[in-house]
Design a protein around this motif. Structure first.
Motif, PDB file in Angstrom:
ATOM      1  N   LEU A 117     -64.448  -4.936 -11.404  1.00 30.98           N
ATOM      2  CA  LEU A 117     -64.010  -6.003 -10.509  1.00 30.98           C
ATOM      3  C   LEU A 117     -63.466  -5.462  -9.195  1.00 30.98           C
ATOM      4  CD1 LEU A 117     -62.321  -8.283 -13.172  1.00 30.98           C
ATOM      5  CD2 LEU A 117     -64.419  -8.774 -11.902  1.00 30.98           C
ATOM      6  N   GLN A 129     -75.967 -16.517  -7.243  1.00 28.86           N
ATOM      7  CA  GLN A 129     -74.703 -16.423  -7.978  1.00 28.86           C
ATOM      8  C   GLN A 129     -74.948 -16.071  -9.451  1.00 28.86           C
ATOM      9  OE1 GLN A 129     -72.826 -20.296  -7.571  1.00 28.86           O
ATOM     10  NE2 GLN A 129     -73.458 -20.908  -9.610  1.00 28.86           N
ATOM     11  N   THR A 148     -65.403 -15.293 -18.602  1.00 25.81           N
ATOM     12  CA  THR A 148     -65.349 -13.891 -18.184  1.00 25.81           C
ATOM     13  C   THR A 148     -64.199 -13.230 -18.919  1.00 25.81           C
ATOM     14  OG1 THR A 148     -66.277 -14.340 -15.995  1.00 25.81           O
ATOM     15  CG2 THR A 148     -64.964 -12.329 -16.248  1.00 25.81           C
ATOM     16  N   LEU A 186     -70.094 -13.547 -14.651  1.00 25.10           N
ATOM     17  CA  LEU A 186     -69.717 -12.277 -15.265  1.00 25.10           C
ATOM     18  C   LEU A 186     -69.242 -12.512 -16.681  1.00 25.10           C
ATOM     19  CD1 LEU A 186     -67.714 -10.709 -12.281  1.00 25.10           C
ATOM     20  CD2 LEU A 186     -70.098 -10.281 -12.922  1.00 25.10           C
ATOM     21  N   THR A 221     -70.207 -13.799  -9.213  1.00 29.06           N
ATOM     22  CA  THR A 221     -70.502 -13.066  -7.984  1.00 29.06           C
ATOM     23  C   THR A 221     -71.375 -13.954  -7.103  1.00 29.06           C
ATOM     24  OG1 THR A 221     -72.472 -12.049  -8.971  1.00 29.06           O
ATOM     25  CG2 THR A 221     -70.386 -10.831  -9.143  1.00 29.06           C
ATOM     26  N   ASP A 222     -71.254 -13.793  -5.800  1.00 28.55           N
ATOM     27  CA  ASP A 222     -72.045 -14.585  -4.833  1.00 28.55           C
ATOM     28  C   ASP A 222     -71.888 -16.078  -5.091  1.00 28.55           C
ATOM     29  OD1 ASP A 222     -73.179 -12.264  -3.567  1.00 28.55           O
ATOM     30  OD2 ASP A 222     -74.515 -12.070  -5.299  1.00 28.55           O
ATOM     31  N   TRP A 223     -70.645 -16.517  -5.292  1.00 27.98           N
ATOM     32  CA  TRP A 223     -70.371 -17.916  -5.627  1.00 27.98           C
ATOM     33  C   TRP A 223     -70.937 -18.864  -4.562  1.00 27.98           C
ATOM     34  CZ3 TRP A 223     -69.250 -21.224  -9.232  1.00 27.98           C
ATOM     35  CH2 TRP A 223     -68.708 -22.471  -8.917  1.00 27.98           C
ATOM     36  N   LEU A 260     -65.747  -5.638  -6.231  1.00 26.65           N
ATOM     37  CA  LEU A 260     -66.246  -6.940  -5.803  1.00 26.65           C
ATOM     38  C   LEU A 260     -65.203  -7.670  -4.976  1.00 26.65           C
ATOM     39  CD1 LEU A 260     -67.784  -8.010  -9.249  1.00 26.65           C
ATOM     40  CD2 LEU A 260     -69.009  -7.032  -7.284  1.00 26.65           C
ATOM     41  N   ASP A 261     -65.640  -8.641  -4.180  1.00 21.57           N
ATOM     42  CA  ASP A 261     -64.734  -9.444  -3.360  1.00 21.57           C
ATOM     43  C   ASP A 261     -64.694 -10.873  -3.885  1.00 21.57           C
ATOM     44  OD1 ASP A 261     -64.008  -7.432  -1.514  1.00 21.57           O
ATOM     45  OD2 ASP A 261     -65.883  -7.741  -0.401  1.00 21.57           O
ATOM     46  N   PHE A 262     -63.469 -11.449  -3.924  1.00 17.37           N
ATOM     47  CA  PHE A 262     -63.297 -12.826  -4.371  1.00 17.37           C
ATOM     48  C   PHE A 262     -62.359 -13.541  -3.411  1.00 17.37           C
ATOM     49  CE2 PHE A 262     -64.213 -10.253  -8.102  1.00 17.37           C
ATOM     50  CZ  PHE A 262     -65.282 -10.943  -8.656  1.00 17.37           C
TER      51      PHE A 262
END
Length: 306
Positions: A252, A241, A298, A244, A234-236, A255-257
């Motif tokens: 998931l 960051q 993960t 997970l 997360t928060d790459w 969350l945004d990827f």
């Protein structure tokens, strides 16, 4: 013995910034083969897929440089599936000490010609460029381009896989104990005509979605996507960051990827888990064994098995 579909990411076979040379690719494939041989030595039955984005883009550029024009993407997909499969099959045979049979299978994957992806190209292929060079090439060659990390790349249509045409052949080989390398680069994209015949289409199927479909069709016990990062974060790239560990598809979904990198892997993992109730793992190539042992990467798991 667990049946595991392993998807080798393009970045696991060719690291960012490396030359797309035969020797560099073989060195990286040899490294991958050693990690896969370790899984086989632990008693797992593998079915192996791989990416091909850099290789497809390079072959297209080579065709244009020769003044003959580039072959269509379905033909380039078939060429790279055979090329990478050959080297991977050879290096696996060299790396694995026990008795084993390996086979590389050119794999056609059906897509829907009406898929919205044909209107919005997003799949990166080929080398990276500066923004200026990318925009110049886009104007000269009619490319669609997009940012990929700190660089720019050509992007092409990436429709969802609908059906793996050779699934019965793959299943037959797997049931006979053959380690199959198939659906490379997401498979060769084809569409069905009204008369029932098939024709290649100008696209590159996302390897992770095709691999997830393959894993579900083969009733795999686990689906691994191995790349050049140790986990899903997360928060790459930000100070906050966070890697997970065990997560569910429901976790998931909130969350945004990035659509061009981790997004397809996360979605493919969730689709597999929701469809089968088994585990999907995402992480580094060298951690493959540890991911299966729930000690690294993960792991996407059903809510009840968390």
């Amino acid at each position: 013995m667990a049946r595991v579909v392993v998807a080798l990411g393009g970045n696991a076979l060719l690291r960012r910034g490396e030359p797309v040379s035969a020797s560099t690719q073989r060195d990286n494939i040899r490294r991958a083969a050693k990690a896969l041989a370790q899984l086989m030595g632990e008693g797992h039955q593998l079915v192996i897929t791989h990416g091909n984005g850099p290789q497809v883009g390079l072959l297209a550029l080579q065709g244009e440089a020769a003044g003959k024009g580039a072959f269509p993407l379905d033909v380039l997909g078939a060429e790279t599936e055979g090329m990478i499969g050959y080297v991977l099959q050879q290096e696996l045979d060299n790396a694995y000490a026990g008795p084993a049979q390996f086979a590389t299978l050119l794999t056609q994957v059906e897509v829907d010609p009406g898929d919205a992806a044909f209107r919005t190209p997003r799949k990166p292929v080929g080398p990276v460029y500066t923004e200026g060079d990318a925009r110049r090439l886009a104007e000269q060659r009619g490319w669609a381009i997009a940012r990929d990390g700190d660089a720019w790349r050509r992007v092409v249509a990436s429709p969802r896989p609908v059906r793996i045409l050779e699934i019965d052949v793959i299943r037959l080989l797997v049931d006979q104990g053959v380690t199959v390398i198939c659906a490379g680069g997401g498979g060769i994209p084809v569409a069905q005509r009204p008369d029932g015949s098939f024709v290649g289409v100008e696209a590159v199927i996302d390897k992770d979605h095709a691999s997830g479909l393959l894993a579900a069709e083969l009733k795999a016990d686990a689906f691994l996507m191995l790349t050049d990062v140790p986990a899903v974060f997360t928060d790459w790239g930000a100070p906050a960051q966070r890697a997970l560990g065990d997560v569910t598809p429901q976790d998931l979904a909130a969350l945004d990827f990035a659509a061009g990198s981790m997004g397809p892997k996360v979605q493919a993992a969730c689709d597999f888990v929701n469809r089968t109730g088994d585990m999907a793992g995402i992480g580094a190539l060298e951690d493959a064994s540890a991911i299966l042992a729930c000690q690294a990467g993960t792991r996407v798991v059903p809510a009840l098995s968390r």
